[in-house]
Design a protein around this motif. Structure first.
Motif, PDB file in Angstrom:
ATOM      1  N   SER A 268      13.587 -34.327 -15.541  1.00 55.53           N
ATOM      2  CA  SER A 268      13.372 -32.988 -14.979  1.00 55.53           C
ATOM      3  C   SER A 268      13.726 -31.857 -15.945  1.00 55.53           C
ATOM      4  O   SER A 268      13.029 -30.839 -15.987  1.00 55.53           O
ATOM      5  CB  SER A 268      14.148 -32.842 -13.672  1.00 55.53           C
ATOM      6  N   ILE A 269      14.758 -32.045 -16.768  1.00 50.59           N
ATOM      7  CA  ILE A 269      15.129 -30.935 -17.659  1.00 50.59           C
ATOM      8  C   ILE A 269      14.056 -30.720 -18.725  1.00 50.59           C
ATOM      9  O   ILE A 269      13.799 -29.595 -19.164  1.00 50.59           O
ATOM     10  CB  ILE A 269      16.539 -31.154 -18.269  1.00 50.59           C
ATOM     11  N   ASP A 270      13.400 -31.798 -19.130  1.00 52.53           N
ATOM     12  CA  ASP A 270      12.316 -31.678 -20.112  1.00 52.53           C
ATOM     13  C   ASP A 270      11.094 -30.999 -19.491  1.00 52.53           C
ATOM     14  O   ASP A 270      10.417 -30.200 -20.128  1.00 52.53           O
ATOM     15  CB  ASP A 270      11.923 -33.067 -20.622  1.00 52.53           C
ATOM     16  N   TRP A 271      10.844 -31.349 -18.223  1.00 51.41           N
ATOM     17  CA  TRP A 271       9.751 -30.699 -17.502  1.00 51.41           C
ATOM     18  C   TRP A 271      10.061 -29.213 -17.348  1.00 51.41           C
ATOM     19  O   TRP A 271       9.200 -28.361 -17.489  1.00 51.41           O
ATOM     20  CB  TRP A 271       9.565 -31.383 -16.146  1.00 51.41           C
ATOM     21  N   GLN A 272      11.353 -28.926 -17.088  1.00 52.53           N
ATOM     22  CA  GLN A 272      11.762 -27.527 -16.957  1.00 52.53           C
ATOM     23  C   GLN A 272      11.504 -26.772 -18.266  1.00 52.53           C
ATOM     24  O   GLN A 272      11.077 -25.618 -18.236  1.00 52.53           O
ATOM     25  CB  GLN A 272      13.240 -27.456 -16.556  1.00 52.53           C
ATOM     26  N   ASP A 273      11.726 -27.436 -19.402  1.00 53.05           N
ATOM     27  CA  ASP A 273      11.375 -26.799 -20.690  1.00 53.05           C
ATOM     28  C   ASP A 273       9.899 -26.425 -20.709  1.00 53.05           C
ATOM     29  O   ASP A 273       9.526 -25.345 -21.160  1.00 53.05           O
ATOM     30  CB  ASP A 273      11.589 -27.786 -21.857  1.00 53.05           C
ATOM     31  N   ARG A 274       9.087 -27.349 -20.251  1.00 53.61           N
ATOM     32  CA  ARG A 274       7.637 -27.087 -20.276  1.00 53.61           C
ATOM     33  C   ARG A 274       7.276 -25.978 -19.293  1.00 53.61           C
ATOM     34  O   ARG A 274       6.375 -25.178 -19.550  1.00 53.61           O
ATOM     35  CB  ARG A 274       6.861 -28.366 -19.949  1.00 53.61           C
ATOM     36  N   ILE A 275       7.991 -25.954 -18.158  1.00 49.33           N
ATOM     37  CA  ILE A 275       7.756 -24.875 -17.192  1.00 49.33           C
ATOM     38  C   ILE A 275       8.161 -23.542 -17.829  1.00 49.33           C
ATOM     39  O   ILE A 275       7.397 -22.577 -17.825  1.00 49.33           O
ATOM     40  CB  ILE A 275       8.556 -25.110 -15.894  1.00 49.33           C
ATOM     41  N   ASN A 276       9.370 -23.526 -18.378  1.00 49.76           N
ATOM     42  CA  ASN A 276       9.857 -22.274 -18.972  1.00 49.76           C
ATOM     43  C   ASN A 276       8.939 -21.799 -20.097  1.00 49.76           C
ATOM     44  O   ASN A 276       8.706 -20.610 -20.249  1.00 49.76           O
ATOM     45  CB  ASN A 276      11.292 -22.456 -19.497  1.00 49.76           C
ATOM     46  N   ALA A 277       8.430 -22.748 -20.863  1.00 50.35           N
ATOM     47  CA  ALA A 277       7.575 -22.374 -21.992  1.00 50.35           C
ATOM     48  C   ALA A 277       6.241 -21.786 -21.540  1.00 50.35           C
ATOM     49  O   ALA A 277       5.516 -21.202 -22.343  1.00 50.35           O
ATOM     50  CB  ALA A 277       7.342 -23.595 -22.883  1.00 50.35           C
TER      51      ALA A 277
HETATM   52  C1  LIG Z   1      14.507 -22.282 -17.625  1.00 45.67           C
HETATM   53  O1  LIG Z   1      14.603 -20.948 -17.192  1.00 45.67           O
HETATM   54  C2  LIG Z   1      15.559 -20.764 -16.164  1.00 45.67           C
HETATM   55  C3  LIG Z   1      15.418 -19.322 -15.673  1.00 45.67           C
HETATM   56  O2  LIG Z   1      15.292 -18.436 -16.731  1.00 45.67           O
HETATM   57  C4  LIG Z   1      16.940 -21.057 -16.727  1.00 45.67           C
HETATM   58  O3  LIG Z   1      17.923 -20.889 -15.731  1.00 45.67           O
HETATM   59  C5  LIG Z   1      16.951 -22.510 -17.188  1.00 45.67           C
HETATM   60  O4  LIG Z   1      18.179 -22.806 -17.813  1.00 45.67           O
HETATM   61  C6  LIG Z   1      15.836 -22.778 -18.153  1.00 45.67           C
HETATM   62  N1  LIG Z   1      15.778 -24.202 -18.340  1.00 45.67           N
HETATM   63  C7  LIG Z   1      15.746 -24.783 -19.516  1.00 45.67           C
HETATM   64  C8  LIG Z   1      15.696 -26.273 -19.522  1.00 45.67           C
HETATM   65  O5  LIG Z   1      15.749 -24.138 -20.539  1.00 45.67           O
END
Ligand SMILES: *[C@@H]1O[C@H](CO)[C@@H](O)[C@H](O)[C@H]1NC(C)=O
Ligand SMILES: *[C@@H]1O[C@H](CO)[C@@H](O)[C@H](O)[C@H]1NC(C)=O
Ligand SMILES: *[C@@H]1O[C@H](CO)[C@@H](O)[C@H](O)[C@H]1NC(C)=O
Length: 550
Positions: A268-277
């Motif tokens: 999930s944290i890697d997917w979150q990187d892709r989401i954030n990107a």
């Molecule tokens: C993604 O962005 C959210 C909101 O800005 C932040 O809280 C989170 O740490 C970020 N996640 C990663 C994996 O960088």
């Protein structure tokens, strides 16, 4: 094949070409795409590039290179679909939503049959698991171009990045992922049935991977038996952390690393990187997946065959492919996985790897002994069961047969040893429990069977459905009675004591059941010139359980 001309060569070629020479990175290799979900669906090939930017038919040599000037992104197509299982070409993700790029949303199954919010399931939260636009949405080609295309007139490039190869997108939370049965015998089982079935006729060609050409990179990994199914390059656990998909005995990671040593795992944290990107509201960005299998437990449960009948998420995947004749009914579709793991575990390298409907040379009965765990037999019934089956095996050997009995305490054996026992087993015997998951590594033959002991009145379909989908017979035992498909209870039952330490069983009844089962299969051979054909036809009736049993 795609890589007969290297990337560098392709770039050199291009530099020599006219400055108007534009092309697409996104043309799939497939020349004849067709869809199992909807055979009438239009082609996945890229529409002709817009004329103001020049145009050229992409060639194999130029296809992998992109200068960022592409403005028309290939539309999403569904290669194959069953509830909870969808293979896409050209799926996009931006800001966490899976995006279906299309000018015709009517070509797609309902989103709720493809995905969910990924919450753990319970009986009362179906509404909270229905997908929203944050999970999946349509995007038109015009929207895609205006969001991600960049302003070429001011020198910008598009903002789409391809995650190359084949991706497994797993939308489930750890709730079930962290169990060996659910991970290997449902998720991987269903994934392989679906990918194998979708590609077995070569209808759609998988993207080629450089590592598959030994002249480019040496590999010490034996190839899988199936050479039509795409290599799975990565698995992405959208809703699970690194712990969430690993089971306590360690079989999930062992299986994955043994059979798919090149597979990259993202959590999930890697997917979150892709989401954030891809989340900046000022600058639209997207990730492009050329080939994806998306699986979702909640979506699978919305189908009658899973939610209403088997409770097995792999059931829609397997059943769809079995009805289409894309997976065989004696488990050969799974032999790449079985053989891959057995070779890794150190199994007999001369072992015949394909399953057949022959009468086996040796009958191996393996008892998965659970007396060291919570749910188990009464101690005296365990001893009597072992004595009865040992007695049967001795009798057969005195009659000149070749029988073997193994009383296996899985918790005392290494993983390699457990897999080697499973692989040579003809009849797997045991109390309902995770150890029976090893049935997926048995090699089906004419006699292969699973004998599962329940507390009388108790029943669950986990191993029953799984055995039958590999072409093996399954018997449920209630003390001194048994039943088999189609006479099993229509709904599972968990009476008091189901998980307890006092499950009764009449050992002599089980020994007799096994003896009769083997004799019946053997007599089938002498009574009928084509017993294999007969058994195979009988197994065909398993494919339509809903129709057969209303
Ligand atoms: C993604 O962005 C959210 C909101 O800005 C932040 O809280 C989170 O740490 C970020 N996640 C990663 C994996 O960088
Ligand atoms: C079911 O899941 C929801 C979350 O989706 C949770 O709020 C609820 O408490 C759960 N109910 C039960 C009975 O576990
Ligand atoms: C199990 O079967 C045996 C033999 O028929 C019988 O004597 C015994 O009472 C049964 N036990 C239970 C708990 O039903």
């Amino acid at each position: 094949m795609l890589n007969t001309v290297s990337r560098r060569d392709a770039i050199l070629l291009l530099l020599g070409a006219s400055s108007f020479y534009l092309f697409s990175a996104f043309v799939p290799e497939s020349q004849d795409p067709s869809s199992i979900f909807n055979a009438g669906q239009t082609s996945v090939l890229l529409p002709a590039p817009a004329t103001e930017y020049g145009s050229s038919a992409p060639t194999q040599a130029t296809a992998p290179v992109d200068l960022g000037l592409v403005q028309i992104f290939p539309e999403t197509t569904v290669v194959a679909h069953a509830p909870g299982w969808t293979i896409f070409q050209n799926l996009y993700m931006s800001g966490g939503a899976l995006l279906l790029l299309t000018s015709d949303p009517s070509k797609f199954p309902e989103h709720r049959f493809m995905t969910s919010t990924g919450l753990p399931g319970n009986l009362t939260n179906d509404a909270q698991r229905q997908p929203t636009a944050r999970d999946m949405a349509f995007v038109t080609p015009e929207e895609a171009r205006s969001r991600w295309g960049g302003d070429i007139s001011s020198g910008e490039r598009h903002r789409v990045r391809t995650v190359e190869g084949t991706t497994l997108l797993l939308n489930d939370p750890p709730q079930f992922l962290k169990h060996y049965f659910h991970f290997v015998a449902e998720l991987m089982f269903g994934s392989w049935a679906f990918l194998y079935g979708a590609f077995v006729d070569g209808l759609v060609h998988p993207p080629s991977s450089p590592a598959s050409d030994p002249s480019i990179e040496p590999s010490f990994t034996p190839p899988l038996l199936s050479n039509t199914t795409p290599t799975i390059d990565r698995a992405i656990f959208i809703h699970s952390d690194a712990e969430g998909w690993r089971d306590l005995p360690g079989f999930n990671a062992y299986f994955l690393r043994a059979v798919f040593p090149s597979m990259t795992v993202e959590v999930s944290i890697d997917w979150q990187d892709r989401i954030n990107a891809t989340s900046n509201p000022e600058i639209g960005r997207a990730v492009h997946f050329p080939l994806v299998l998306l699986t979702d437990r909640s979506a699978a449960f919305r189908s009658p065959i899973c939610g209403g009948y088997t409770q097995r998420t792999a059931a829609p995947a397997w059943d769809t492919m079995a009805r289409l004749g894309k997976v065989d009914l004696i488990g050969n579709w799974w032999s790449s996985m079985r053989a891959g793991l057995l070779r890794y575990a150190g199994g007999d390298p001369h072992e015949e790897l394909q399953s057949t409907l022959d009468f086996p040379q040796k009958i191996v009965i393996t008892y998965i002994n659970r007396q060291g765990t919570r749910r188990h037999l009464r101690d005296e019934d365990d001893s009597a069961l072992i004595a009865a089956v040992e007695g049967l095996v001795e009798k057969k050997n005195r009659e000149g047969r070749n029988w073997e009995f193994n009383n296996v305490h899985a918790e005392r054996l290494s993983r390699d040893e457990q897999i080697k026992y499973a692989a040579k087993t003809t009849i797997l015997l045991g109390v309902h429990g995770n150890g029976l998951t090893h049935l997926v590594f048995m090699k089906p033959n004419l006699v292969s069977a699973v004998v599962e002991i329940f507390l009388p009145g108790g029943y669950a379909r986990d191993y029953e459905w799984t055995s039958r989908s590999l072409g093996m017979t399954h018997y449920s035992v209630w003390n001194d009675t048994s039943f088999t498909h189609p006479n099993e209870p229509k709904i599972p039952g968990y009476p008091d004591g189901f998980h307890g330490p006092n499950i009764p069983v009449q050992g002599s009844f089980v020994a007799n059941l096994i003896e009769k089962h083997v004799a019946a299969r053997e007599q089938g051979i002498s009574a009928n010139n084509s017993p294999a054909h007969d058994i195979y036809n009988r197994r065909r009736s398993w494919v339509h359980p809903l129709k057969v049993h209303g």
